[in-house]
Design a protein around this motif. Structure first.
Motif, PDB file in Angstrom:
ATOM      1  N   GLY A  50      45.369  30.529  28.746  1.00 28.69           N
ATOM      2  CA  GLY A  50      44.885  31.665  29.253  1.00 28.69           C
ATOM      3  C   GLY A  50      43.286  31.063  30.840  1.00 28.69           C
ATOM      4  O   GLY A  50      42.637  31.285  30.650  1.00 28.69           O
ATOM      5  N   THR A  66      44.329  39.922  31.966  1.00 26.66           N
ATOM      6  CA  THR A  66      42.789  39.597  30.566  1.00 26.66           C
ATOM      7  C   THR A  66      43.202  38.552  29.483  1.00 26.66           C
ATOM      8  O   THR A  66      43.696  38.447  28.976  1.00 26.66           O
ATOM      9  CB  THR A  66      42.707  41.235  30.329  1.00 26.66           C
ATOM     10  OG1 THR A  66      44.034  41.689  30.016  1.00 26.66           O
ATOM     11  CG2 THR A  66      42.741  42.129  31.988  1.00 26.66           C
ATOM     12  N   THR A  67      41.826  38.097  29.508  1.00 28.60           N
ATOM     13  CA  THR A  67      41.697  37.994  27.503  1.00 28.60           C
ATOM     14  C   THR A  67      40.386  38.248  27.011  1.00 28.60           C
ATOM     15  O   THR A  67      39.130  38.446  27.475  1.00 28.60           O
ATOM     16  CB  THR A  67      41.762  35.744  28.561  1.00 28.60           C
ATOM     17  OG1 THR A  67      40.369  35.797  28.796  1.00 28.60           O
ATOM     18  CG2 THR A  67      42.708  35.510  29.658  1.00 28.60           C
ATOM     19  N   GLU A  68      40.652  37.297  25.666  1.00 26.78           N
ATOM     20  CA  GLU A  68      39.014  37.562  25.045  1.00 26.78           C
ATOM     21  C   GLU A  68      38.949  36.401  24.080  1.00 26.78           C
ATOM     22  O   GLU A  68      40.289  36.054  23.895  1.00 26.78           O
ATOM     23  CB  GLU A  68      39.256  39.102  24.571  1.00 26.78           C
ATOM     24  CG  GLU A  68      40.277  39.136  23.524  1.00 26.78           C
ATOM     25  CD  GLU A  68      40.458  40.812  22.677  1.00 26.78           C
ATOM     26  OE1 GLU A  68      41.291  40.905  22.162  1.00 26.78           O
ATOM     27  OE2 GLU A  68      39.697  41.057  23.235  1.00 26.78           O
ATOM     28  N   LYS A  69      37.777  36.355  23.084  1.00 26.82           N
ATOM     29  CA  LYS A  69      37.867  35.441  22.436  1.00 26.82           C
ATOM     30  C   LYS A  69      37.797  36.218  21.097  1.00 26.82           C
ATOM     31  O   LYS A  69      37.722  37.659  20.741  1.00 26.82           O
ATOM     32  CB  LYS A  69      36.204  34.783  22.244  1.00 26.82           C
ATOM     33  CG  LYS A  69      36.513  33.912  23.539  1.00 26.82           C
ATOM     34  CD  LYS A  69      35.007  33.200  23.683  1.00 26.82           C
ATOM     35  CE  LYS A  69      34.776  31.896  24.786  1.00 26.82           C
ATOM     36  NZ  LYS A  69      33.726  31.712  25.200  1.00 26.82           N
ATOM     37  N   ASN A  70      39.052  35.236  20.116  1.00 27.70           N
ATOM     38  CA  ASN A  70      38.804  35.634  18.840  1.00 27.70           C
ATOM     39  C   ASN A  70      37.949  35.800  17.943  1.00 27.70           C
ATOM     40  O   ASN A  70      36.859  35.286  17.630  1.00 27.70           O
ATOM     41  CB  ASN A  70      40.479  34.943  17.966  1.00 27.70           C
ATOM     42  CG  ASN A  70      40.566  33.521  18.352  1.00 27.70           C
ATOM     43  OD1 ASN A  70      39.701  33.451  18.508  1.00 27.70           O
ATOM     44  ND2 ASN A  70      41.614  32.902  17.889  1.00 27.70           N
ATOM     45  N   ASP A  71      37.960  35.677  16.353  1.00 29.86           N
ATOM     46  CA  ASP A  71      37.066  35.866  15.588  1.00 29.86           C
ATOM     47  C   ASP A  71      36.559  34.496  15.652  1.00 29.86           C
ATOM     48  O   ASP A  71      35.581  33.918  14.736  1.00 29.86           O
ATOM     49  CB  ASP A  71      37.455  36.045  14.039  1.00 29.86           C
ATOM     50  CG  ASP A  71      37.653  37.432  13.750  1.00 29.86           C
ATOM     51  OD1 ASP A  71      37.524  38.052  15.145  1.00 29.86           O
ATOM     52  OD2 ASP A  71      38.711  37.754  13.023  1.00 29.86           O
ATOM     53  N   LYS A  75      40.448  31.622  22.864  1.00 30.19           N
ATOM     54  CA  LYS A  75      40.599  32.394  24.186  1.00 30.19           C
ATOM     55  C   LYS A  75      42.132  32.286  24.200  1.00 30.19           C
ATOM     56  O   LYS A  75      42.773  32.280  24.061  1.00 30.19           O
ATOM     57  CB  LYS A  75      39.923  31.857  25.373  1.00 30.19           C
ATOM     58  CG  LYS A  75      40.987  32.881  26.777  1.00 30.19           C
ATOM     59  CD  LYS A  75      40.743  32.366  28.039  1.00 30.19           C
ATOM     60  CE  LYS A  75      39.307  32.031  28.605  1.00 30.19           C
ATOM     61  NZ  LYS A  75      39.190  31.354  29.430  1.00 30.19           N
ATOM     62  N   THR A  78      45.160  38.708  26.400  1.00 33.90           N
ATOM     63  CA  THR A  78      45.626  40.077  25.327  1.00 33.90           C
ATOM     64  C   THR A  78      46.572  40.612  26.860  1.00 33.90           C
ATOM     65  O   THR A  78      46.802  41.573  26.026  1.00 33.90           O
ATOM     66  CB  THR A  78      43.900  40.715  25.476  1.00 33.90           C
ATOM     67  OG1 THR A  78      43.916  41.302  26.966  1.00 33.90           O
ATOM     68  CG2 THR A  78      43.132  40.451  24.949  1.00 33.90           C
ATOM     69  N   SER A  79      47.077  40.868  28.325  1.00 34.68           N
ATOM     70  CA  SER A  79      47.345  41.173  28.603  1.00 34.68           C
ATOM     71  C   SER A  79      48.142  40.383  29.802  1.00 34.68           C
ATOM     72  O   SER A  79      46.972  39.379  30.184  1.00 34.68           O
ATOM     73  CB  SER A  79      47.341  42.673  29.367  1.00 34.68           C
ATOM     74  OG  SER A  79      46.200  42.179  29.850  1.00 34.68           O
TER      75      SER A  79
END
Length: 212
Positions: A50, A66-71, A75, A78-79
């Motif tokens: 990412g 598009t990215t996001e942070k997990n638990d 990073k 996601t798409s």
């Protein structure tokens, strides 16, 4: 005039009639693609970090990530959408990817009827299925055409030739005296210094005066 032109045209047609065919009756005849041919893209989500370097390297802004942070605070992607209708297939995104998550595929059968169908989300795995189907069709065709398989592969690197070994000096025969180095010529004797002149006496000076 018309007779010579007709004969000339028929001669050109006759020459092409006996030449081998250059075109392929696709899709019945499949192209023999080399491994390094650039077609569609292949994407490995497990390798992607990412970083977004491929998105920034694209001159036409084809890639939308598009990215996001997990638990765990890491990073994750996601798409990973590519609008292939604007793609130049320059390969700059592939070169910019550090973990080599984005690579080239041989698949070139990506034509469609609607513009929205040119947007591929590689995070869903659908484009990868298209590549797998294309590779299967190619493999089945060449396995039937050549039962031993497709012999085309990556060329092996050419190794530089090794330098020839230097010949070893021949060993002297038994009983033979070893060759001695030639004696250096003697240095030339230094030129003799001129003899010193004797001091002039009073008689010599008087004789010079008489001569004058």
């Amino acid at each position: 005039m018309f007779g010579s032109g007709l004969i000339k045209g028929l001669s050109v047609t006759g020459k092409h009639w006996f030449r081998r065919e250059f075109t392929e009756q696709w899709p019945e005849q499949r192209p023999d693609l080399p491994p390094a041919s650039q077609g569609f893209f292949d994407y490995d989500l497990s390798k992607c970090i990412g970083c977004g370097l491929c998105e920034r390297a694209c001159p036409n802004h084809v890639i939308k990530m598009t990215t996001e942070k997990n638990d765990e605070g890491k990073k994750v992607v996601t798409s990973y959408v590519m609008e292939v209708q604007y793609c130049l297939f320059c390969g700059m995104c592939v070169e910019a990817c550090p973990p080599k998550a984005l690579t080239n595929a041989n698949n070139f059968e990506i034509a469609c009827y609607h513009r929205e169908n040119t947007n591929f989300d590689f995070a869903t795995g659908e484009p990868q299925k298209l590549n797998e189907a294309f590779n299967k069709i190619q493999a089945d065709y060449w396995n039937k055409k050549r039962p031993e398989g497709n012999p085309i592969g990556m060329p092996e690197p050419v190794k530089p030739p090794r330098p020839a070994p230097k010949p070893k000096p021949a060993a002297p025969a038994e009983g033979a005296k070893p060759a001695t180095a030639p004696a250096k010529p003697a240095a030339p004797a230094e030129a003799a210094a001129p003899a010193a002149k004797a001091p002039e006496t009073a008689a010599d000076k008087e004789g010079k005066g008489a001569d004058e």
